[in-house]
Design an enzyme around this catalytic site. Structure first.
Site, PDB file in Angstrom:
ATOM      1  N   SER A   1       0.798  -1.230   0.000  1.00  0.00           N
ATOM      2  CA  SER A   1       0.000   0.000   0.000  1.00  0.00           C
ATOM      3  C   SER A   1       0.829   1.277   0.000  1.00  0.00           C
ATOM      4  CB  SER A   1      -0.949   0.011   1.196  1.00  0.00           C
ATOM      5  OG  SER A   1      -2.099  -0.764   0.914  1.00  0.00           O
TER       6      SER A   1
ATOM      7  N   SER B   1      -5.750   3.680   4.512  1.00  0.00           N
ATOM      8  CA  SER B   1      -5.257   2.808   3.447  1.00  0.00           C
ATOM      9  C   SER B   1      -6.422   2.254   2.628  1.00  0.00           C
ATOM     10  CB  SER B   1      -4.407   1.665   4.016  1.00  0.00           C
ATOM     11  OG  SER B   1      -3.555   1.135   3.001  1.00  0.00           O
TER      12      SER B   1
ATOM     13  N   LYS C   1       0.207   3.851  -2.654  1.00  0.00           N
ATOM     14  CA  LYS C   1      -0.774   4.934  -2.514  1.00  0.00           C
ATOM     15  C   LYS C   1      -0.104   6.297  -2.377  1.00  0.00           C
ATOM     16  CE  LYS C   1      -4.528   2.187  -0.419  1.00  0.00           C
ATOM     17  NZ  LYS C   1      -3.917   0.863  -0.299  1.00  0.00           N
TER      18      LYS C   1
END
Length: 473
Positions: free
Chosen positions: A117, A304, A120
Site C-alpha cells: 500500500s 489505506s 498509494k
C-alpha cells in the site's frame, strides 16, 4: 480500556501533540522546509520532540535549523543494518535528509520491490498535483430526456452517504438525502407531479471495473470492488459493512439509495433504476459536492482505502487526458510523478492502491515521493503529509509502536504502512533528536513466515531514526 492501556495512550498523546504541528506550514516558502533552510535553532531539543503544553494545530516546523547536525552515515548504517537484519525475507531501505536531499542510508534502495500500500503515496502525489487539493467532486441530478425523467451523474465521489450532507465530514460531505430534498423542491417548483424515472450515468470511467491484476481471493474477501465514478462509503454497503459484502455495482447501489431518498422526500419514483445519460446541455436539477481532494487523500492514506485510491487514480488519468480506466490510471500516475522529479526507472504500476500483482517500486522512489510532499513549494502537496498515520495514535499505525522496543517512536514517526501476505512497507518522515527532518522508506518482501512477523523490524528502524543523535561523535 484497561488502566495500562489508558496510561500508554496518554503517554503517546503527549508525544504526538507536538508532532501534529509538523506536517504543514501553509505560510512557509519555499514549501515545508523554508525555516529549516534559513532559521536559527532556539533550543537543543527539536520542537517536534518537546513535551507539549497545549493541543497543537497543524503548522510548520519553525524551530528546525539548517545548523542541526546531519546524522553520520556510518552510525546510521550500523544501527539500521542491525534492525533490518533477517534471514526470513528481504529488506530494502533509503533514508535521506529532507532539507538537502542528501542520501544518508541505502540498503539496495534503488531495487524495485513489491510496495504494497505504499504505492498509494504515488497515487496521492499525482492526485494532489493534477487535481488540486481544494477541488471538490459533484454528484449531479440532471433533467432527463422526458419531463418526468431524472439522471444521476457521478463525477468521482466514492464517499457519498445515504443521509444528509455533513459539512464537517469527509465520508458523507455529500449526502443523498440532501440531494433528494433539493431535487424534490426543484420538481415541485417545475410542477412535476407524476412518477419520475431514474437512471444513473456512470460513463465517466471506462474499461473493466475490475482490474484483472487483482487476485480473485482479494476481491472475494472485500479488499477491493469494481470501480465506479460514484459509490457509497468507499464502495461499502454501509459505514460498518462487512468487507466481503461490498456492492458489485456501486453506481446502481447509489441509484437505488437515491431513489429511496427521493421517496422519503415525497417524490413518487417509478420502480427500477436503469443506466442512461441526459445528453448535452441537460439542465441541472440539483447537486452536492464531495470533500476536497486533499481531504480525501488524507483519508485514503490514514485508512489505506483501496477503493478511494483507485478512484483517485482514474481521476488523475482523466485530468491528464488519458482514458479513465485502470490502465489509463497507472500510466497517468507514473508519468505525473516522473514529471515531478521521481526517478521512475524500473517502476511498474499495475494498479493505484498496491493490491494488484506486478507492482514494482523502489524504496528510493517512495522516499522521493514523501520528500516532494515535504519540500516542494506547491502547498497542495502537503495534504499528503497530513494523511500519514501517526505512530501509536492514528490510522493504520494506531495500534503499533506500543512496546518497549518502539515506544520511543510513538507520536514522532509519521508514515504510510503497506501490508500484503508476505510483503510490507513503511515510508514517511521523522524529526530526529538533533532536529533534522529525515525522510525514509523501508520495503520488505518475501517473508515466508508472513509479513506480520517483520513489522517489529521496520517499526524499530523508524524508531532508531526518531531517537537518532547519530552524529558520529
Amino acid at each position: 480500556m484497561s488502566r495500562t492501556s489508558k496510561t500508554v495512550t496518554a503517554v503517546l498523546l503527549a508525544a504526538a501533540l507536538a508532532a501534529l504541528a509538523v506536517p504543514v506550514g501553509l505560510n512557509l516558502a519555499p514549501g515545508f522546509l523554508a525555516d529549516i533552510r534559513g532559521g536559527a535553532a532556539t533550543t537543543s531539543v527539536p520542537a517536534a520532540q518537546q513535551e507539549p503544553t497545549a493541543l497543537a494545530t497543524l503548522g510548520g516546523i519553525s524551530a528546525l535549523s539548517q545548523d542541526a547536525p546531519l546524522p553520520s552515515k556510518e552510525a546510521l548504517a550500523t544501527a539500521l543494518d542491525a534492525a533490518l537484519a533477517t534471514d526470513k525475507g528481504d529488506f530494502t531501505a533509503v533514508v535521506q535528509d529532507a532539507a538537502t536531499g542528501q542520501e544518508l542510508y541505502s540498503r539496495n534502495g534503488t531495487a524495485a520491490r513489491i510496495p504494497a500500500s505504499n504505492l498509494k503515496l504515488l497515487t496521492s502525489l499525482a492526485a494532489l498535483k493534477t487535481l488540486g487539493a481544494g477541488t471538490t467532486l459533484p454528484t449531479t441530478v440532471l433533467a432527463g430526456p422526458t419531463p418526468s425523467s431524472l439522471v444521476l451523474r457521478g463525477a468521482g465521489d466514492s464517499l457519498l452517504t445515504a443521509g444528509p450532507s455533513d459539512p464537517a465530514a469527509v465520508v458523507g460531505r455529500a449526502g443523498l438525502a440532501t440531494l433528494a430534498q433539493q431535487t424534490a423542491a426543484a420538481l415541485a417548483a417545475a410542477g412535476t407531479t407524476g412518477p419520475v424515472t431514474l437512471a444513473v450515468d456512470d460513463t465517466l470511467f471506462t474499461g473493466p471495473a475490475l482490474n484483472p491484476k487483482w487476485l480473485e481471493g482479494d476481491v472475494d474477501a472485500g479488499e477491493i470492488a469494481p470501480i465506479y465514478p460514484m459509490a457509497l462509503y468507499g464502495g461499502r454497503p454501509d459505514p460498518a459493512g462487512a468487507p466481503a459484502l461490498r456492492p458489485q455495482d456501486s453506481a446502481l447501489s447509489v441509484g437505488a439509495a437515491f431513489a429511496d431518498a427521493l421517496s422519503a422526500a415525497g417524490v413518487q419514483v417509478a420502480p427500477g433504476v436503469s443506466r442512461g445519460t441526459a445528453g448535452d446541455g441537460a439542465r441541472t436539477v440539483a447537486e452536492v459536492r464531495s470533500a476536497t481532494v486533499g481531504e480525501q487523500v488524507e483519508y485514503l492514506l490514514q485508512q489505506s482505502d483501496n477503493y478511494v485510491a483507485e478512484v483517485m487514480g482514474r481521476l488523475v488519468a482523466l485530468a491528464a487526458h488519458e482514458p479513465g480506466s485502470a490502465e489509463g490510471a497507472t500510466s497517468a500516475v507514473r508519468s505525473t510523478v516522473a514529471s515531478m522529479g521521481v526517478n521512475t526507472d524500473g517502476m511498474v504500476l499495475t494498479d493505484c492502491s498496491g493490491l494488484a500483482e506486478g507492482n514494482w517500486v523502489s524504496a528510493q522512489q517512495l522516499a522521493q515521493a514523501v520528500a516532494l510532499m515535504a519540500a516542494d513549494p506547491d502547498e497542495d502537496l502537503r495534504a499528503g503529509l497530513r494523511g500519514l498515520p501517526i505512530a501509536g495514535l492514528s490510522g493504520t499505525l494506531g495500534e503499533r509502536y506500543r512496546d518497549a522496543a518502539t515506544l520511543a517512536g510513538a507520536g514522532l514517526v509519521r508514515a504510510k504502512t503497506g501490508t500484503l501476505n508476505e510483503d510490507l512497507s513503511l515510508s514517511g518522515y521523522v524529526v530526529d533528536a538533533d532536529g533534522r527532518l529525515l525522510v525514509f522508506s523501508f520495503v520488505g518482501n518475501s517473508f515466508k513466515d508472513g509479513s506480520a512477523a517483520a513489522k517489529p523490524a521496520v517499526d524499530a528502524a523508524a524508531t532508531i531514526l526518531a531517537g537518532c543523535g547519530c552524529t558520529g561523535s
